[in-house]
Write a protein that holds these residues in place. Structure first.
Motif, PDB file in Angstrom:
ATOM      1  N   LYS A 239       0.843  -1.195   0.000  1.00  0.00           N
ATOM      2  CA  LYS A 239       0.000   0.000   0.000  1.00  0.00           C
ATOM      3  C   LYS A 239       0.880   1.248   0.000  1.00  0.00           C
ATOM      4  CE  LYS A 239      -3.717  -2.282   2.579  1.00  0.00           C
ATOM      5  NZ  LYS A 239      -4.560  -2.240   3.818  1.00  0.00           N
ATOM      6  N   PRO A 240       0.435   2.311  -0.662  1.00  0.00           N
ATOM      7  CA  PRO A 240       1.236   3.545  -0.661  1.00  0.00           C
ATOM      8  C   PRO A 240       1.291   4.183   0.718  1.00  0.00           C
ATOM      9  CG  PRO A 240      -0.909   3.919  -1.683  1.00  0.00           C
ATOM     10  CD  PRO A 240      -0.796   2.440  -1.472  1.00  0.00           C
ATOM     11  N   ILE A 241       2.305   5.007   0.909  1.00  0.00           N
ATOM     12  CA  ILE A 241       2.446   5.746   2.167  1.00  0.00           C
ATOM     13  C   ILE A 241       1.474   6.916   2.140  1.00  0.00           C
ATOM     14  CG2 ILE A 241       4.032   7.077   3.612  1.00  0.00           C
ATOM     15  CD1 ILE A 241       6.318   5.466   2.360  1.00  0.00           C
ATOM     16  N   LYS A 242       0.522   6.932   3.059  1.00  0.00           N
ATOM     17  CA  LYS A 242      -0.490   7.982   3.094  1.00  0.00           C
ATOM     18  C   LYS A 242      -0.072   9.098   4.048  1.00  0.00           C
ATOM     19  CE  LYS A 242      -4.316   4.875   1.979  1.00  0.00           C
ATOM     20  NZ  LYS A 242      -5.655   4.381   2.362  1.00  0.00           N
ATOM     21  N   ASN A 243      -0.589  10.289   3.764  1.00  0.00           N
ATOM     22  CA  ASN A 243      -0.298  11.468   4.591  1.00  0.00           C
ATOM     23  C   ASN A 243       1.216  11.648   4.750  1.00  0.00           C
ATOM     24  OD1 ASN A 243      -0.771  13.729   6.150  1.00  0.00           O
ATOM     25  ND2 ASN A 243      -1.194  12.569   8.022  1.00  0.00           N
ATOM     26  N   TRP A 244       1.907  11.707   3.603  1.00  0.00           N
ATOM     27  CA  TRP A 244       3.367  11.749   3.640  1.00  0.00           C
ATOM     28  C   TRP A 244       3.943  12.958   4.380  1.00  0.00           C
ATOM     29  CZ3 TRP A 244       5.404  16.002   1.418  1.00  0.00           C
ATOM     30  CH2 TRP A 244       4.719  16.638   0.383  1.00  0.00           C
ATOM     31  N   PRO A 245       3.304  14.144   4.413  1.00  0.00           N
ATOM     32  CA  PRO A 245       3.914  15.256   5.165  1.00  0.00           C
ATOM     33  C   PRO A 245       4.134  14.932   6.639  1.00  0.00           C
ATOM     34  CG  PRO A 245       2.213  16.093   3.699  1.00  0.00           C
ATOM     35  CD  PRO A 245       2.085  14.617   3.694  1.00  0.00           C
ATOM     36  N   SER A 246       3.179  14.203   7.254  1.00  0.00           N
ATOM     37  CA  SER A 246       3.341  13.864   8.670  1.00  0.00           C
ATOM     38  C   SER A 246       4.457  12.833   8.860  1.00  0.00           C
ATOM     39  CB  SER A 246       2.025  13.319   9.233  1.00  0.00           C
ATOM     40  OG  SER A 246       1.663  12.112   8.576  1.00  0.00           O
ATOM     41  N   LYS A 247       4.617  11.934   7.887  1.00  0.00           N
ATOM     42  CA  LYS A 247       5.676  10.917   7.988  1.00  0.00           C
ATOM     43  C   LYS A 247       7.059  11.567   7.839  1.00  0.00           C
ATOM     44  CE  LYS A 247       2.285   8.099   8.208  1.00  0.00           C
ATOM     45  NZ  LYS A 247       1.852   7.244   7.119  1.00  0.00           N
ATOM     46  N   ILE A 248       7.148  12.554   6.967  1.00  0.00           N
ATOM     47  CA  ILE A 248       8.422  13.260   6.794  1.00  0.00           C
ATOM     48  C   ILE A 248       8.767  14.050   8.054  1.00  0.00           C
ATOM     49  CG2 ILE A 248       9.481  15.206   5.569  1.00  0.00           C
ATOM     50  CD1 ILE A 248       8.334  14.077   3.016  1.00  0.00           C
ATOM     51  N   ALA A 249       7.777  14.692   8.635  1.00  0.00           N
ATOM     52  CA  ALA A 249       8.013  15.429   9.886  1.00  0.00           C
ATOM     53  C   ALA A 249       8.473  14.474  10.985  1.00  0.00           C
ATOM     54  CB  ALA A 249       6.742  16.150  10.303  1.00  0.00           C
ATOM     55  N   LEU A 250       7.935  13.251  10.965  1.00  0.00           N
ATOM     56  CA  LEU A 250       8.318  12.248  11.961  1.00  0.00           C
ATOM     57  C   LEU A 250       9.777  11.843  11.784  1.00  0.00           C
ATOM     58  CD1 LEU A 250       6.674  10.805  14.213  1.00  0.00           C
ATOM     59  CD2 LEU A 250       6.404   8.894  12.617  1.00  0.00           C
ATOM     60  N   LEU A 251      10.184  11.629  10.540  1.00  0.00           N
ATOM     61  CA  LEU A 251      11.562  11.221  10.273  1.00  0.00           C
ATOM     62  C   LEU A 251      12.560  12.333  10.585  1.00  0.00           C
ATOM     63  CD1 LEU A 251      11.096   9.284   6.911  1.00  0.00           C
ATOM     64  CD2 LEU A 251      11.724   8.297   9.113  1.00  0.00           C
ATOM     65  N   GLU A 252      12.202  13.558  10.285  1.00  0.00           N
ATOM     66  CA  GLU A 252      13.125  14.678  10.488  1.00  0.00           C
ATOM     67  C   GLU A 252      13.350  15.006  11.960  1.00  0.00           C
ATOM     68  OE1 GLU A 252      11.513  17.791   8.088  1.00  0.00           O
ATOM     69  OE2 GLU A 252      12.652  17.174   6.296  1.00  0.00           O
ATOM     70  N   GLN A 253      12.585  14.361  12.839  1.00  0.00           N
ATOM     71  CA  GLN A 253      12.841  14.532  14.272  1.00  0.00           C
ATOM     72  C   GLN A 253      14.105  13.795  14.712  1.00  0.00           C
ATOM     73  OE1 GLN A 253       9.345  13.284  16.402  1.00  0.00           O
ATOM     74  NE2 GLN A 253       8.039  14.904  15.552  1.00  0.00           N
TER      75      GLN A 253
ATOM     76  N   PRO B   9       9.289  13.412  -0.333  1.00  0.00           N
ATOM     77  CA  PRO B   9       8.512  12.330  -0.946  1.00  0.00           C
ATOM     78  C   PRO B   9       8.987  12.071  -2.371  1.00  0.00           C
ATOM     79  CG  PRO B   9       7.293  14.361  -1.084  1.00  0.00           C
ATOM     80  CD  PRO B   9       8.549  14.691  -0.324  1.00  0.00           C
ATOM     81  N   GLN B  10       8.769  10.864  -2.837  1.00  0.00           N
ATOM     82  CA  GLN B  10       9.056  10.548  -4.226  1.00  0.00           C
ATOM     83  C   GLN B  10       8.334   9.266  -4.630  1.00  0.00           C
ATOM     84  OE1 GLN B  10      13.301  10.021  -4.701  1.00  0.00           O
ATOM     85  NE2 GLN B  10      13.238   7.892  -4.090  1.00  0.00           N
ATOM     86  N   ILE B  11       8.255   9.070  -5.928  1.00  0.00           N
ATOM     87  CA  ILE B  11       7.695   7.844  -6.492  1.00  0.00           C
ATOM     88  C   ILE B  11       8.705   7.323  -7.508  1.00  0.00           C
ATOM     89  CG2 ILE B  11       5.848   6.842  -7.900  1.00  0.00           C
ATOM     90  CD1 ILE B  11       3.961   8.917  -6.712  1.00  0.00           C
ATOM     91  N   LYS B  12       9.060   6.055  -7.397  1.00  0.00           N
ATOM     92  CA  LYS B  12      10.024   5.462  -8.316  1.00  0.00           C
ATOM     93  C   LYS B  12       9.304   4.520  -9.271  1.00  0.00           C
ATOM     94  CE  LYS B  12      14.222   4.721  -7.088  1.00  0.00           C
ATOM     95  NZ  LYS B  12      15.479   4.221  -6.493  1.00  0.00           N
TER      96      LYS B  12
END
Length: 409
Positions: free
Chosen positions: A71-85, A94-97
């Motif tokens: 399944k695709p990663i949903k609500n990617w802005p929140s996931k990026i904020a989580l990683l950048e912590q 985000p990206q799509i390959k």
């Protein structure tokens, strides 16, 4: 010791006029010189490749990627904020390959397509430094950036309309016709390496449209870390913060073999060239043995005049070390000069042969170099150590000469 220095100098001067002994001493000195110079140049080139690996390749390829296999990663802005912590993560985007076929005027070429958010891409990659044409930050939904070698294979130029053939993953039939997307070529990636033959960039929104994803859904998150050599460890740590099922991929999996090759080459260079230096240094043994044989009468006279064994030993040890020192100094000078001019010499050779063996093979199309003085010091110290060991036996043999036997003959 002063007497040993004086005698060593006189013996060395007399050897310049002797036949075989003088030739052997010169040969051993030249052997040491060549070994030292070759080792310095080879290590400088290896250091240059390692530096370019970090500055060029690792500034462009993904340090860490999180890929959603199902399944695709949903609500990617929140996931990026989580990683950048995470303290070791510099940025995430985000990206799509996609794996697609690039088509132009009947020609086809496979490409690895990365759908990116142009305004954020500079945070995780410095690829813009190697793009000719439109900047990545200005990439629009109807535009495409291709690797230079892909465009060359297709005979395409900036401004041409390029067609992408993307597999329809949502189709019910496995052999369904691929989706066709026509984009305008606006830039070329020119790094002089494998990326030129495989990479294509398009806008994230266009890829979401092709795959039927919503604007907050992506298949991958790309991460840039502060310490690239700890990327895999950081990736595993930070990946635990994500609630999604993702595959973790670091640059060690995609480009790690290249880094390991560089380290292996460094080890092989040290081993092989130090063996060459060892052979050259032990040539000193043969020249010194011949010299001791040639100077038997002189040694016998010195002993009858009261010279100690330590004086005789020091005289011949200093002489052998002197040959190695001269070879090391000359080799260091030649090696440093060549190491500082290797890129220019390589370019001159390429201009004469009209063929670049590095073009399209490695991540650079030139021969990089980086002179590190600790390598020079290690090389010289190792050479002198080997040469010192090589002089011990001939010097010891000189002390065992019996003056009565020699003078009696």
């Amino acid at each position: 010791m002063k007497l040993s220095w004086f005698l060593s100098k006189r013996f060395r001067q007399s050897n310049h006029h002797s036949g075989l002994v003088g030739f052997l001493s010169k040969a051993s000195t030249i052997g040491v010189m060549l070994g030292v110079s070759v080792l310095i140049v080879a290590l400088s080139v290896v250091n240059g490749f390692e530096q370019q690996l970090v500055q060029r390749l690792l500034s462009v390829v993904a340090h860490v990627e999180y890929h959603a296999p199902e399944k695709p990663i949903k609500n990617w802005p929140s996931k990026i904020a989580l990683l950048e912590q995470h303290q070791q993560i510099a940025a995430a985007t985000p990206q799509i390959k996609l794996t697609a076929m690039v088509q132009f005027k009947g020609q086809l070429k496979a490409a690895q397509v990365e759908a990116i958010l142009p305004s954020e891409y500079h945070k995780v990659s410095q690829l813009d430094n190697y793009v000719k044409g439109q900047a990545i930050a200005s990439l629009q939904e109807h535009e495409l950036i291709l690797g230079k070698q892909i465009a060359k294979t297709l005979n395409a130029e900036v401004g041409d309309k390029i067609t992408l053939l993307v597999a329809d993953e949502q189709a019910e039939q496995p052999l369904a016709a691929p989706k066709r997307v026509t984009l305008t070529l606006v830039g070329l990636v020119d790094m002089g390496g494998p990326l030129d033959q495989s990479l294509a960039l398009m806008h994230l929104a266009k890829a979401q449209q092709i795959l039927g994803l919503t604007p907050d859904e992506v298949t991958d998150i790309r991460v840039s870390v502060l310490d690239v050599f700890s990327a895999h460890y950081i990736a595993m740590q930070a990946g635990r913060l994500l609630p999604d099922l993702v595959y973790v991929n670091s640059w060690y999996r995609s480009q790690g073999s290249l880094y390991q090759d560089i380290q292996m080459v460094r080890t092989i260079v040290y081993l092989v060239v130090f063996l060459i230096i060892a052979v050259a240094s032990f040539n000193i043994v043969s020249s010194m043995v011949m010299e001791v044989k040639d100077k038997q009468a002189d040694i016998a006279i010195l002993k009858t005049m009261g010279a100690r064994d330590s004086t005789i030993f020091s005289t011949f040890a200093l002489q052998g070390i002197g040959y190695a020192m001269v070879g090391s100094l000359l080799g260091t000078f030649i090696g440093v000069v060549l190491a500082m001019n290797v890129p220019d010499l390589f370019q001159y050779w390429v201009s004469l042969s009209e063929h670049n063996p590095l073009d399209g093979v490695y991540f650079v199309n030139f021969l990089p170099t980086k002179l590190q003085w600790q390598d020079v010091l290690v090389t010289v110290a190792g050479t002198l150590s080997i040469a010192t060991l090589a002089t011990l036996y001939p010097a010891w043999r000189a002390t065992k000469i019996d003056p009565a036997v020699v003078l009696g003959n």
